[in-house]
Write a protein that holds these residues in place. Structure first.
Motif, PDB file in Angstrom:
ATOM      1  N   GLN A 153       0.801  -1.215   0.000  1.00  0.00           N
ATOM      2  CA  GLN A 153       0.000   0.000   0.000  1.00  0.00           C
ATOM      3  C   GLN A 153       0.840   1.275   0.000  1.00  0.00           C
ATOM      4  O   GLN A 153       0.427   2.317  -0.529  1.00  0.00           O
TER       5      GLN A 153
ATOM      6  N   THR B 263      -1.927   4.503   2.519  1.00  0.00           N
ATOM      7  CA  THR B 263      -2.853   3.561   1.913  1.00  0.00           C
ATOM      8  C   THR B 263      -3.683   4.303   0.880  1.00  0.00           C
ATOM      9  O   THR B 263      -3.778   5.531   0.921  1.00  0.00           O
TER      10      THR B 263
ATOM     11  N   ASP C 114     -14.221   1.112  -3.367  1.00  0.00           N
ATOM     12  CA  ASP C 114     -13.823   0.520  -2.086  1.00  0.00           C
ATOM     13  C   ASP C 114     -14.732   0.958  -0.947  1.00  0.00           C
ATOM     14  O   ASP C 114     -14.728   0.337   0.122  1.00  0.00           O
TER      15      ASP C 114
ATOM     16  N   TYR D  15     -13.303  -1.755   4.388  1.00  0.00           N
ATOM     17  CA  TYR D  15     -12.040  -2.490   4.533  1.00  0.00           C
ATOM     18  C   TYR D  15     -10.939  -1.731   3.801  1.00  0.00           C
ATOM     19  O   TYR D  15     -11.028  -1.522   2.588  1.00  0.00           O
TER      20      TYR D  15
ATOM     21  N   LEU E 152      -6.457  -1.219   3.753  1.00  0.00           N
ATOM     22  CA  LEU E 152      -5.139  -1.559   4.270  1.00  0.00           C
ATOM     23  C   LEU E 152      -4.652  -0.431   5.168  1.00  0.00           C
ATOM     24  O   LEU E 152      -4.950   0.735   4.946  1.00  0.00           O
TER      25      LEU E 152
ATOM     26  N   ARG F 192      -1.714  -9.151   7.650  1.00  0.00           N
ATOM     27  CA  ARG F 192      -2.244  -8.138   6.720  1.00  0.00           C
ATOM     28  C   ARG F 192      -3.338  -7.350   7.464  1.00  0.00           C
ATOM     29  O   ARG F 192      -4.524  -7.613   7.293  1.00  0.00           O
TER      30      ARG F 192
ATOM     31  N   LEU G 240      -6.182  -4.836   8.589  1.00  0.00           N
ATOM     32  CA  LEU G 240      -7.225  -4.088   7.897  1.00  0.00           C
ATOM     33  C   LEU G 240      -7.965  -3.209   8.903  1.00  0.00           C
ATOM     34  O   LEU G 240      -7.999  -3.513  10.096  1.00  0.00           O
TER      35      LEU G 240
ATOM     36  N   LEU H   4       0.874  -7.636  -5.772  1.00  0.00           N
ATOM     37  CA  LEU H   4       0.260  -8.693  -4.974  1.00  0.00           C
ATOM     38  C   LEU H   4       0.528 -10.057  -5.599  1.00  0.00           C
ATOM     39  O   LEU H   4       0.796 -11.034  -4.885  1.00  0.00           O
TER      40      LEU H   4
ATOM     41  N   SER I 107      -6.767 -14.355   2.447  1.00  0.00           N
ATOM     42  CA  SER I 107      -6.992 -12.906   2.509  1.00  0.00           C
ATOM     43  C   SER I 107      -6.575 -12.232   1.214  1.00  0.00           C
ATOM     44  O   SER I 107      -7.237 -11.297   0.744  1.00  0.00           O
ATOM     45  N   ASP I 108      -5.487 -12.701   0.605  1.00  0.00           N
ATOM     46  CA  ASP I 108      -5.060 -12.145  -0.683  1.00  0.00           C
ATOM     47  C   ASP I 108      -6.125 -12.333  -1.751  1.00  0.00           C
ATOM     48  O   ASP I 108      -6.256 -11.512  -2.666  1.00  0.00           O
TER      49      ASP I 108
ATOM     50  N   GLN J  57      -9.111 -11.872  -1.670  1.00  0.00           N
ATOM     51  CA  GLN J  57     -10.176 -10.869  -1.621  1.00  0.00           C
ATOM     52  C   GLN J  57      -9.657  -9.442  -1.785  1.00  0.00           C
ATOM     53  O   GLN J  57     -10.458  -8.518  -1.921  1.00  0.00           O
ATOM     54  N   LEU J  58      -8.364  -9.261  -1.770  1.00  0.00           N
ATOM     55  CA  LEU J  58      -7.795  -7.914  -1.652  1.00  0.00           C
ATOM     56  C   LEU J  58      -8.167  -7.002  -2.814  1.00  0.00           C
ATOM     57  O   LEU J  58      -8.619  -5.875  -2.616  1.00  0.00           O
TER      58      LEU J  58
END
Length: 320
Positions: A71, A104, A110, A126, A128, A159, A161, A191, A296-297, A299-300
């Motif tokens: 980020q 971030t 988002d 959500y 970062l 990670r 959030l 990523l 988790s990745d 969904q990022l």
């Protein structure tokens, strides 16, 4: 930067993360200069590109590092550069390059945000973690201090959030909002590199265990079922690496990497636990941490299906 220099960078970052796993972000950024890799030289950076930032991202993913590199050094730096505002670049880029602050980026979609009369209102469910918050809203890129931050206790503790709340807060111009899709795609590329690093480490752990663990008087790696499982993961990892290396070239390449690398990491982390057996799900063994990061990745920047939908739209648009 040549391939040799890129591999030298990889070795330096890997050694640092191994020797100082608990080093804070400021020390990591200062000692290695990685926070400013993508920052132009006139703002205190190294003026490098996606190849170099990808190497660092891969090593951070391999080590499951919690450093806010994605980020801060990728998304925030690229957003400010793409914004094209000289005052904002002079204000933000040197601090980001030095590692003095983290940042971030809130991309369009988002959160539910409204920018009116120079004030930002809304909520980002959500985000970062980052000290400086850059938001795409009202067709612009702005810097805004949230009224509230609510950290989450996440399954993937590497990670962090948080929920960001803006209650009519004043904003500061950071650029125009026209380049946000390219910023997102470079984030997806970074990523993807992280995911390759994590998947590679899963393969290494599974292979090492298959060589050491013995059943019926033989290493379990000699059994056909384990051999085939590890061979399949090797193919996934190498294919994912190719996708990640090309991810920065275009929106279509980013969508391919976003889909393929995500699923490759999910598979590699799951198979790593299968090869380890019961010990793979214990709290003491790191295998479960890679599975959580892979989840988790996924969904990022959206799940694999979302990347494939973007790819399909790109391909169909090109065909038309």
């Amino acid at each position: 930067m040549s391939v040799d220099h890129t591999e030298e960078l990889r070795a330096v970052v890997r050694a640092y993360l191994a020797d100082r796993p608990g080093a804070p972000w400021q020390a990591f950024a200062r000692d290695l200069g990685v926070a400013g890799l993508a920052v132009p030289e006139r703002y205190g950076g190294a003026g490098c590109g996606p190849a170099e930032t990808g190497v660092v991202a891969e090593e951070l993913g391999r080590a499951l590092s919690p450093h806010p590199y994605l980020q801060t050094a990728v998304l925030a730096v690229e957003a400010v550069k793409a914004g094209g505002d000289e005052a904002a670049m002079s204000r933000l880029l040197p601090a980001l390059a030095e590692g003095a602050v983290t940042a971030t980026v809130v991309l369009p979609g988002d959160g539910e945000l409204r920018l009116e009369s120079g004030r930002l209102t809304g909520r980002v469910p959500y985000a970062l973690e980052g000290e400086v918050v850059l938001v795409y809203a009202g067709g612009r890129l702005v810097e805004a201090a949230p009224s509230g931050r609510v950290p989450y206790r996440t399954v993937d503790e590497s990670r962090p959030l948080a929920e960001l709340v803006f209650e009519g807060v004043p904003v500061r111009r950071a650029g125009d909002g026209r380049g946000w899709e390219r910023v997102r795609d470079l984030g997806v590329a970074a990523l993807a590199a992280e995911q390759v690093g994590g998947a590679q480490r899963c393969l290494e752990m599974a292979t090492e265990h298959a060589r050491r663990r013995r059943q019926f008087g033989r290493p379990i790696g000699s059994f056909q079922a384990i051999k085939h499982k590890l061979a399949d993961v090797l193919l996934l990892v190498e294919s994912a690496r190719s996708a990640a290396l090309a991810a920065h070239r275009s929106a279509a390449h980013a969508a391919v990497a976003g889909s393929y690398c995500t699923e490759a990491y999910l598979t590699a982390s799951g198979e790593n636990i299968q090869v380890h057996g019961g010990i793979g799900v214990t709290w003491e063994h790191p295998a479960h941490r890679y599975l959580k990061r892979a989840g988790s990745d996924a969904q990022l920047f959206g799940p694999p299906q979302a990347h494939r939908a973007r790819l399909a739209a790109t391909v169909l648009e090109g065909a038309g």
